[in-house]
Design a protein around this motif. Structure first.
Motif, PDB file in Angstrom:
ATOM      1  N   PRO A 190      38.516  -5.162  45.769  1.00  0.00           N
ATOM      2  CA  PRO A 190      39.196  -4.716  46.987  1.00  0.00           C
ATOM      3  C   PRO A 190      38.402  -3.681  47.780  1.00  0.00           C
ATOM      4  O   PRO A 190      38.415  -3.705  49.015  1.00  0.00           O
ATOM      5  CB  PRO A 190      40.513  -4.125  46.467  1.00  0.00           C
ATOM      6  N   ARG A 191      37.700  -2.812  47.091  1.00  0.00           N
ATOM      7  CA  ARG A 191      36.974  -1.768  47.823  1.00  0.00           C
ATOM      8  C   ARG A 191      35.829  -2.364  48.641  1.00  0.00           C
ATOM      9  O   ARG A 191      35.572  -1.943  49.766  1.00  0.00           O
ATOM     10  CB  ARG A 191      36.458  -0.696  46.863  1.00  0.00           C
TER      11      ARG A 191
ATOM     12  N   VAL B 277      41.452  -9.431  45.372  1.00  0.00           N
ATOM     13  CA  VAL B 277      42.080  -8.990  44.120  1.00  0.00           C
ATOM     14  C   VAL B 277      41.052  -8.462  43.128  1.00  0.00           C
ATOM     15  O   VAL B 277      41.394  -7.710  42.224  1.00  0.00           O
ATOM     16  CB  VAL B 277      42.908 -10.116  43.436  1.00  0.00           C
ATOM     17  N   ARG B 278      39.798  -8.867  43.278  1.00  0.00           N
ATOM     18  CA  ARG B 278      38.795  -8.497  42.293  1.00  0.00           C
ATOM     19  C   ARG B 278      37.881  -7.362  42.758  1.00  0.00           C
ATOM     20  O   ARG B 278      37.423  -6.550  41.967  1.00  0.00           O
ATOM     21  CB  ARG B 278      37.941  -9.720  41.956  1.00  0.00           C
TER      22      ARG B 278
ATOM     23  N   GLU C   9      34.060  -4.122  54.124  1.00  0.00           N
ATOM     24  CA  GLU C   9      33.700  -5.114  55.148  1.00  0.00           C
ATOM     25  C   GLU C   9      34.571  -4.977  56.388  1.00  0.00           C
ATOM     26  O   GLU C   9      34.164  -5.319  57.489  1.00  0.00           O
ATOM     27  CB  GLU C   9      33.846  -6.535  54.589  1.00  0.00           C
TER      28      GLU C   9
ATOM     29  N   TYR D  82      38.855 -14.289  51.541  1.00  0.00           N
ATOM     30  CA  TYR D  82      39.757 -13.146  51.377  1.00  0.00           C
ATOM     31  C   TYR D  82      40.651 -13.335  50.159  1.00  0.00           C
ATOM     32  O   TYR D  82      40.810 -12.425  49.326  1.00  0.00           O
ATOM     33  CB  TYR D  82      40.605 -12.959  52.648  1.00  0.00           C
TER      34      TYR D  82
ATOM     35  N   VAL E  90      35.779  -5.416  49.819  1.00  0.00           N
ATOM     36  CA  VAL E  90      36.404  -6.149  50.922  1.00  0.00           C
ATOM     37  C   VAL E  90      36.843  -5.179  52.016  1.00  0.00           C
ATOM     38  O   VAL E  90      36.582  -5.393  53.203  1.00  0.00           O
ATOM     39  CB  VAL E  90      37.594  -6.989  50.413  1.00  0.00           C
TER      40      VAL E  90
ATOM     41  N   SER F  31      40.210 -15.078  47.524  1.00  0.00           N
ATOM     42  CA  SER F  31      39.478 -15.015  46.258  1.00  0.00           C
ATOM     43  C   SER F  31      39.072 -13.590  45.916  1.00  0.00           C
ATOM     44  O   SER F  31      39.193 -13.160  44.772  1.00  0.00           O
ATOM     45  CB  SER F  31      38.207 -15.882  46.352  1.00  0.00           C
ATOM     46  N   ARG F  32      38.565 -12.870  46.905  1.00  0.00           N
ATOM     47  CA  ARG F  32      37.837 -11.636  46.604  1.00  0.00           C
ATOM     48  C   ARG F  32      38.680 -10.380  46.558  1.00  0.00           C
ATOM     49  O   ARG F  32      38.354  -9.440  45.824  1.00  0.00           O
ATOM     50  CB  ARG F  32      36.700 -11.460  47.617  1.00  0.00           C
TER      51      ARG F  32
ATOM     52  N   VAL G 191      43.272   2.345  44.920  1.00  0.00           N
ATOM     53  CA  VAL G 191      43.563   1.150  45.706  1.00  0.00           C
ATOM     54  C   VAL G 191      44.550   0.290  44.914  1.00  0.00           C
ATOM     55  O   VAL G 191      44.353   0.048  43.715  1.00  0.00           O
ATOM     56  CB  VAL G 191      42.278   0.353  46.004  1.00  0.00           C
ATOM     57  N   ARG G 192      45.610  -0.135  45.582  1.00  0.00           N
ATOM     58  CA  ARG G 192      46.621  -0.968  44.938  1.00  0.00           C
ATOM     59  C   ARG G 192      46.751  -2.277  45.726  1.00  0.00           C
ATOM     60  O   ARG G 192      47.120  -2.268  46.899  1.00  0.00           O
ATOM     61  CB  ARG G 192      47.963  -0.224  44.872  1.00  0.00           C
ATOM     62  N   VAL G 193      46.407  -3.373  45.061  1.00  0.00           N
ATOM     63  CA  VAL G 193      46.476  -4.691  45.709  1.00  0.00           C
ATOM     64  C   VAL G 193      47.810  -5.334  45.347  1.00  0.00           C
ATOM     65  O   VAL G 193      48.223  -5.299  44.181  1.00  0.00           O
ATOM     66  CB  VAL G 193      45.324  -5.595  45.208  1.00  0.00           C
TER      67      VAL G 193
END
Lengths: 207, 108, 102
Positions: free
Chosen positions: A141-142, A138-139, A147, A133, A144, A135-136, A158-160
């Protein structure tokens, strides 16, 4: 609350095995008591306090935001101040609210460790602390969020939020449509932990 | 060279996220209580930023192998030793004594 | 206790900033993937005690903390998503340099 062990032990080790870190933890606690850094009563009190922290507190805050626009505005300025109004003790660590809108979906992470507003939401889930989570998200997000069963439409940005320093975050989801007749308590029941991390949305299924 | 540190993992490739909910064991809760007592007390011998430094300084293979509260434990022991709250010899002796007790009495 | 001088914030909301491409070996709070990238200040907070000093047992200077918003497509050339997708990261002032106005 009962169930405190007066002496540290390996409570779940039926086969008598334990990890080196488990032993080390017991030794560190014993040494800190012996060195009078804290007392066993302090530890018991801390165990009680942290066991009392759950996502229900955050959910209450969100439900109040939905039912009281002025309160919501104050929460957007300072979650800590809003929590005090609800009688919640979330301490002095600054918590910042990020609100979902029809055009923005927010999601939280701490890539460097696993920062999380534990006084407001209780323990973070295991996956929030996981390498995958952190790692992924931020790169991609959609991907993730997919999933997690959350497909964000293309016309919603989408705003991380990567919580790297002194601030902690809580996502304020949008109130589901068709819930205007529900009480504040019923609304709070729709707000899950993951809704406040941003990996889920509140769902309302009419009875 | 632009060296990325092991804990600084944002943006790296990784597999699917394991969403299984696993409850903390009782000893994990004790570690949390002890560490929070330390880091939330301004007069204590360890602050939260030192805790984080200690976690980041773990060997990468240990960082990956250990669970969240195991990493906290290793860091806390390292920082408190560094600060002279107790010595490594004291820690070793305490661990040996507790292990003997656990072997005698079994899980309590 | 010594008098605390007021903190002057170097950046304001809306200012373009670039995260320093600096790679210290010790405790650092700017994630690797943000370094060298540019964004915009969206919130000014603090001052907070510099955690990068506190991690070594020092009191830490008081430093402003900025919420910096970076466009995902600026972070990752192969980003899959909308052009409006962004990332917000909290950065101490010493990690920032003035950026270019778009």
């Amino acid at each position: 609350m009962s169930g405190h062990h007066p002496h540290p032990g390996p409570p779940d080790s039926e086969d008598g095995s334990w990890t080196r870190e488990q032993l080390m933890a017991a030794a560190v606690e014993a040494l800190l008591v012996r060195k009078r850094v804290f007392t066993p009563a302090d530890v018991a009190g801390a165990l009680d306090y942290w066991a009392s922290r759950t996502p229900a507190d955050g959910a209450r805050l969100i439900a109040r935001c939905w039912t009281d626009d002025a309160f919501a505005a104050r929460v957007m300025d300072s979650v800590n101040a809003g929590a005090v109004e609800l009688g919640l003790d979330i301490g002095h660590t600054r918590v910042v609210a990020v609100a979902n809108t029809p055009k923005i979906h927010n999601v939280l992470v701490c890539t460097l460790c696993s920062c999380y507003p534990i006084r407001l939401l209780g323990d973070s889930p295991g996956w929030y602390k996981s390498r995958a989570y952190r790692s992924r998200v931020v790169r991609e997000p959609r991907a993730v969020l997919s999933e997690f069963g959350l497909d964000i439409p293309d016309d919603v940005d989408v705003r991380v939020h990567d919580s790297t320093a002194d601030l902690r975050y809580i996502v304020v989801p949008m109130q589901p449509t068709g819930t205007e007749h529900l009480t504040e308590q019923e609304l709070a029941g729709l707000v899950t932990r993951d809704c406040m991390i941003g990996t889920a949305l509140p769902r309302y299924i009419p009875a | 060279m632009d060296s990325r540190r092991h804990h600084d993992m944002g943006g790296l490739d990784a597999g699917p996220i394991d969403q299984h909910e696993v409850a903390d064991e009782p000893w994990h809760k004790r570690v949390k209580a002890v560490v929070q007592l330390l880091v939330r007390n301004p007069d204590s011998p360890m602050n939260v930023d030192e805790l984080r430094r200690g976690i980041e300084d773990l060997p990468p293979e240990d960082y990956d192998r250990l669970g969240y509260y195991e990493r906290w434990t290793r860091s806390t022991a390292a920082i408190l030793t560094e600060k002279g709250v107790f010595s490594e010899a004291e820690l070793d002796a305490e661990m040996a004594e507790i292990e003997q007790r656990w072997q005698r009495n079994g899980p309590s | 206790m010594a008098k605390e001088w007021p903190i002057v914030n170097r950046y304001r909301v809306g200012d373009p900033v670039t995260v320093r491409a600096h790679f210290p070996s010790g405790h650092a709070r700017a994630p690797f993937y943000t370094r060298g990238h540019s964004g915009e200040v969206v919130r000014v907070t603090g001052p907070f005690r510099n955690a990068e000093e506190r991690a070594y047992g020092r009191t830490g200077a008081r430093v402003p903390l900025y919420r910096v918003q970076i466009r995902q497509r600026d972070l990752w050339p192969d980003y899959v998503g909308s052009s409006g997708d962004t990332l917000v990261v909290d950065l101490y002032e010493h990690w920032l340099e003035p950026g270019d106005r778009r």
